[in-house]
Design an enzyme around this catalytic site. Sequence first.
Site, PDB file in Angstrom:
ATOM      1  N   ASP A  20       0.817  -1.210   0.000  1.00  0.00           N
ATOM      2  CA  ASP A  20       0.000   0.000   0.000  1.00  0.00           C
ATOM      3  C   ASP A  20       0.856   1.268   0.000  1.00  0.00           C
ATOM      4  O   ASP A  20       1.944   1.287   0.574  1.00  0.00           O
ATOM      5  CB  ASP A  20      -0.896  -0.030   1.256  1.00  0.00           C
ATOM      6  CG  ASP A  20      -1.971   1.026   1.212  1.00  0.00           C
ATOM      7  OD1 ASP A  20      -2.292   1.528   0.115  1.00  0.00           O
ATOM      8  OD2 ASP A  20      -2.488   1.368   2.283  1.00  0.00           O
ATOM      9  N   ASN A  22       1.327   3.264  -2.969  1.00  0.00           N
ATOM     10  CA  ASN A  22       1.889   3.615  -4.288  1.00  0.00           C
ATOM     11  C   ASN A  22       1.365   4.961  -4.775  1.00  0.00           C
ATOM     12  O   ASN A  22       2.107   5.767  -5.337  1.00  0.00           O
ATOM     13  CB  ASN A  22       1.510   2.553  -5.331  1.00  0.00           C
ATOM     14  CG  ASN A  22       2.060   1.187  -4.997  1.00  0.00           C
ATOM     15  OD1 ASN A  22       2.957   1.064  -4.184  1.00  0.00           O
ATOM     16  ND2 ASN A  22       1.519   0.166  -5.637  1.00  0.00           N
ATOM     17  N   GLY A  23       0.051   5.177  -4.587  1.00  0.00           N
ATOM     18  CA  GLY A  23      -0.575   6.421  -5.062  1.00  0.00           C
ATOM     19  C   GLY A  23       0.002   7.635  -4.354  1.00  0.00           C
ATOM     20  O   GLY A  23       0.358   8.632  -4.993  1.00  0.00           O
ATOM     21  N   ARG A  24       0.140   7.529  -3.018  1.00  0.00           N
ATOM     22  CA  ARG A  24       0.680   8.668  -2.263  1.00  0.00           C
ATOM     23  C   ARG A  24       2.136   8.935  -2.620  1.00  0.00           C
ATOM     24  O   ARG A  24       2.580  10.072  -2.701  1.00  0.00           O
ATOM     25  CB  ARG A  24       0.541   8.413  -0.740  1.00  0.00           C
ATOM     26  CG  ARG A  24      -0.819   8.819  -0.212  1.00  0.00           C
ATOM     27  CD  ARG A  24      -1.090   8.213   1.129  1.00  0.00           C
ATOM     28  NE  ARG A  24      -1.415   6.790   0.989  1.00  0.00           N
ATOM     29  CZ  ARG A  24      -1.502   5.939   2.001  1.00  0.00           C
ATOM     30  NH1 ARG A  24      -1.279   6.361   3.229  1.00  0.00           N
ATOM     31  NH2 ARG A  24      -1.827   4.682   1.789  1.00  0.00           N
ATOM     32  N   HIS A  37       2.719   2.683  -9.013  1.00  0.00           N
ATOM     33  CA  HIS A  37       2.574   1.225  -9.099  1.00  0.00           C
ATOM     34  C   HIS A  37       3.826   0.595  -9.716  1.00  0.00           C
ATOM     35  O   HIS A  37       4.239  -0.495  -9.335  1.00  0.00           O
ATOM     36  CB  HIS A  37       1.329   0.852  -9.903  1.00  0.00           C
ATOM     37  CG  HIS A  37       0.053   1.304  -9.243  1.00  0.00           C
ATOM     38  ND1 HIS A  37      -0.183   1.106  -7.908  1.00  0.00           N
ATOM     39  CD2 HIS A  37      -1.031   1.966  -9.720  1.00  0.00           C
ATOM     40  CE1 HIS A  37      -1.366   1.620  -7.589  1.00  0.00           C
ATOM     41  NE2 HIS A  37      -1.892   2.154  -8.684  1.00  0.00           N
ATOM     42  N   SER A  65      -7.163  -6.056  -5.609  1.00  0.00           N
ATOM     43  CA  SER A  65      -8.286  -6.587  -4.836  1.00  0.00           C
ATOM     44  C   SER A  65      -9.567  -6.581  -5.657  1.00  0.00           C
ATOM     45  O   SER A  65      -9.660  -5.899  -6.690  1.00  0.00           O
ATOM     46  CB  SER A  65      -8.483  -5.756  -3.565  1.00  0.00           C
ATOM     47  OG  SER A  65      -9.105  -4.534  -3.887  1.00  0.00           O
ATOM     48  N   GLU A  67     -12.026  -5.062  -4.927  1.00  0.00           N
ATOM     49  CA  GLU A  67     -12.550  -3.684  -4.856  1.00  0.00           C
ATOM     50  C   GLU A  67     -11.789  -2.729  -5.789  1.00  0.00           C
ATOM     51  O   GLU A  67     -12.286  -1.652  -6.112  1.00  0.00           O
ATOM     52  CB  GLU A  67     -12.455  -3.136  -3.423  1.00  0.00           C
ATOM     53  CG  GLU A  67     -13.439  -3.760  -2.432  1.00  0.00           C
ATOM     54  CD  GLU A  67     -13.082  -5.186  -2.029  1.00  0.00           C
ATOM     55  OE1 GLU A  67     -11.874  -5.489  -1.920  1.00  0.00           O
ATOM     56  OE2 GLU A  67     -14.005  -6.015  -1.862  1.00  0.00           O
ATOM     57  N   ASN A  68     -10.578  -3.122  -6.192  1.00  0.00           N
ATOM     58  CA  ASN A  68      -9.744  -2.205  -6.984  1.00  0.00           C
ATOM     59  C   ASN A  68     -10.301  -1.900  -8.379  1.00  0.00           C
ATOM     60  O   ASN A  68      -9.874  -0.940  -9.028  1.00  0.00           O
ATOM     61  CB  ASN A  68      -8.303  -2.730  -7.109  1.00  0.00           C
ATOM     62  CG  ASN A  68      -7.487  -2.577  -5.844  1.00  0.00           C
ATOM     63  OD1 ASN A  68      -6.564  -3.345  -5.592  1.00  0.00           O
ATOM     64  ND2 ASN A  68      -7.809  -1.588  -5.021  1.00  0.00           N
ATOM     65  N   ARG A  71     -11.382   1.700  -9.355  1.00  0.00           N
ATOM     66  CA  ARG A  71     -10.454   2.779  -9.709  1.00  0.00           C
ATOM     67  C   ARG A  71     -10.607   3.146 -11.182  1.00  0.00           C
ATOM     68  O   ARG A  71     -11.276   2.461 -11.933  1.00  0.00           O
ATOM     69  CB  ARG A  71      -9.026   2.332  -9.412  1.00  0.00           C
ATOM     70  CG  ARG A  71      -8.878   2.063  -7.932  1.00  0.00           C
ATOM     71  CD  ARG A  71      -7.455   1.899  -7.544  1.00  0.00           C
ATOM     72  NE  ARG A  71      -7.381   1.751  -6.096  1.00  0.00           N
ATOM     73  CZ  ARG A  71      -6.294   1.912  -5.381  1.00  0.00           C
ATOM     74  NH1 ARG A  71      -5.158   2.223  -5.967  1.00  0.00           N
ATOM     75  NH2 ARG A  71      -6.313   1.756  -4.078  1.00  0.00           N
ATOM     76  N   SER A 196      -8.311  -4.820   5.153  1.00  0.00           N
ATOM     77  CA  SER A 196      -8.840  -4.625   3.800  1.00  0.00           C
ATOM     78  C   SER A 196      -9.147  -5.928   3.051  1.00  0.00           C
ATOM     79  O   SER A 196      -8.733  -6.092   1.903  1.00  0.00           O
ATOM     80  CB  SER A 196      -7.884  -3.764   2.962  1.00  0.00           C
ATOM     81  OG  SER A 196      -7.662  -2.527   3.579  1.00  0.00           O
TER      82      SER A 196
HETATM   83  C1  FPP Z   1      -2.106   0.053  -3.214  1.00  0.00           C
HETATM   84  O1  FPP Z   1      -1.564   1.369  -3.260  1.00  0.00           O
HETATM   85  C2  FPP Z   1      -1.564  -0.720  -4.319  1.00  0.00           C
HETATM   86  C3  FPP Z   1      -2.321  -1.292  -5.315  1.00  0.00           C
HETATM   87  C4  FPP Z   1      -3.782  -1.195  -5.381  1.00  0.00           C
HETATM   88  C5  FPP Z   1      -1.679  -2.016  -6.436  1.00  0.00           C
HETATM   89  C6  FPP Z   1      -0.471  -2.807  -6.064  1.00  0.00           C
HETATM   90  C7  FPP Z   1       0.216  -3.138  -7.304  1.00  0.00           C
HETATM   91  C8  FPP Z   1       1.532  -3.144  -7.453  1.00  0.00           C
HETATM   92  C9  FPP Z   1       2.524  -2.930  -6.357  1.00  0.00           C
HETATM   93  C10 FPP Z   1       2.082  -3.406  -8.782  1.00  0.00           C
HETATM   94  C11 FPP Z   1       2.116  -4.866  -8.970  1.00  0.00           C
HETATM   95  C12 FPP Z   1       3.102  -5.204  -9.913  1.00  0.00           C
HETATM   96  C13 FPP Z   1       4.016  -6.147  -9.690  1.00  0.00           C
HETATM   97  C14 FPP Z   1       4.954  -6.431 -10.752  1.00  0.00           C
HETATM   98  C15 FPP Z   1       4.124  -6.881  -8.404  1.00  0.00           C
HETATM   99  P1  FPP Z   1      -2.563   2.575  -3.441  1.00  0.00           P
HETATM  100  O2  FPP Z   1      -2.688   2.872  -4.888  1.00  0.00           O
HETATM  101  O3  FPP Z   1      -3.838   2.250  -2.728  1.00  0.00           O
HETATM  102  O4  FPP Z   1      -1.813   3.741  -2.707  1.00  0.00           O
HETATM  103  P2  FPP Z   1      -2.497   4.975  -1.946  1.00  0.00           P
HETATM  104  O5  FPP Z   1      -3.193   4.388  -0.751  1.00  0.00           O
HETATM  105  O6  FPP Z   1      -1.328   5.819  -1.576  1.00  0.00           O
HETATM  106  O7  FPP Z   1      -3.430   5.618  -2.917  1.00  0.00           O
END
Ligand code: FPP
Length: 240
Positions: A20, A22-24, A37, A65, A67-68, A71, A196
């Site tokens: 978790d 990646n977005g931030r 990501h 997930s 739920e994803n 997005r 989650s």
């Molecule tokens: C949650 O961060 C992350 C995800 C929903 C996607 C996870 C996917 C990856 C790490 C890429 C997978 C690829 C490989 C090759 C393993 P978020 O987007 O909810 O972050 P945020 O809470 O900051 O918005």
Amino acid sequence: MAEKELKKPAPPRHIAIIMDGNGRWAKKRGLPRTAGHSAGGEAFRRTANYCRTLGVEYLTVYAFSTENWKRSEEEVSGIMRLLTKYLQEALRDMEKNHVRFRFFGDLSRLNPKLRKLCLDAQSRSDEYHEVQVNFCLNYGGRDEIIRGIQAYVRDVQAGKADVNALTETGFSAYLDSAGIPDPELVIRPSGEMRISNFLPWQTVYSEFVFMDVLWPDFSPEDLDKAIEEYHRRNRRFGGA
Ligand code: FPP
């Protein structure tokens, strides 16, 4: 130093991670979420390699997930592209890396190309035993339990299972995680303190370690810290 190394307790057999933040991470840098990501994918590679070095047997990661799908189309297809690229590379490098793959989740909703890559990666890596990565893709814990119940009821109807003889261990065999020990340690970076819908059946006795680091910045040192915390708690509360 050598003595300290020798005394280092064995790592957990099974570590599960909610990737978790990646977005931030991307937002802080003024980048699109997909760039987060992508950096998250690199963090996954680092972590999987480090788990193999440590001798961790199973690494389960929450990649997408149920739920994803809510997005944006752009973000969902960005994640699917990354996963496709990763699996193509994993299949190419399979004989070098020796990573065994399993997939948790309902793969039927993935596009056919990605679904085939998942199935190929799973069957072609079956002979490897260095570290097993369980990718949770279109995964939801409640969905997994419902799919397990459906499969179990079909067996009851077919006369292959006796409803009065059902046990916890017996039902576990109907889940995506069939045959895999429960994770001893669950790590969630990014400061959120929720599970989650991640492995609700399998984590009833797991230790949870929540960390402030955003997933793309997650390093081997962070994994060491989480494992140390796990051992501290284990020493205080574990054992009979
Ligand atoms: C949650 O961060 C992350 C995800 C929903 C996607 C996870 C996917 C990856 C790490 C890429 C997978 C690829 C490989 C090759 C393993 P978020 O987007 O909810 O972050 P945020 O809470 O900051 O918005």
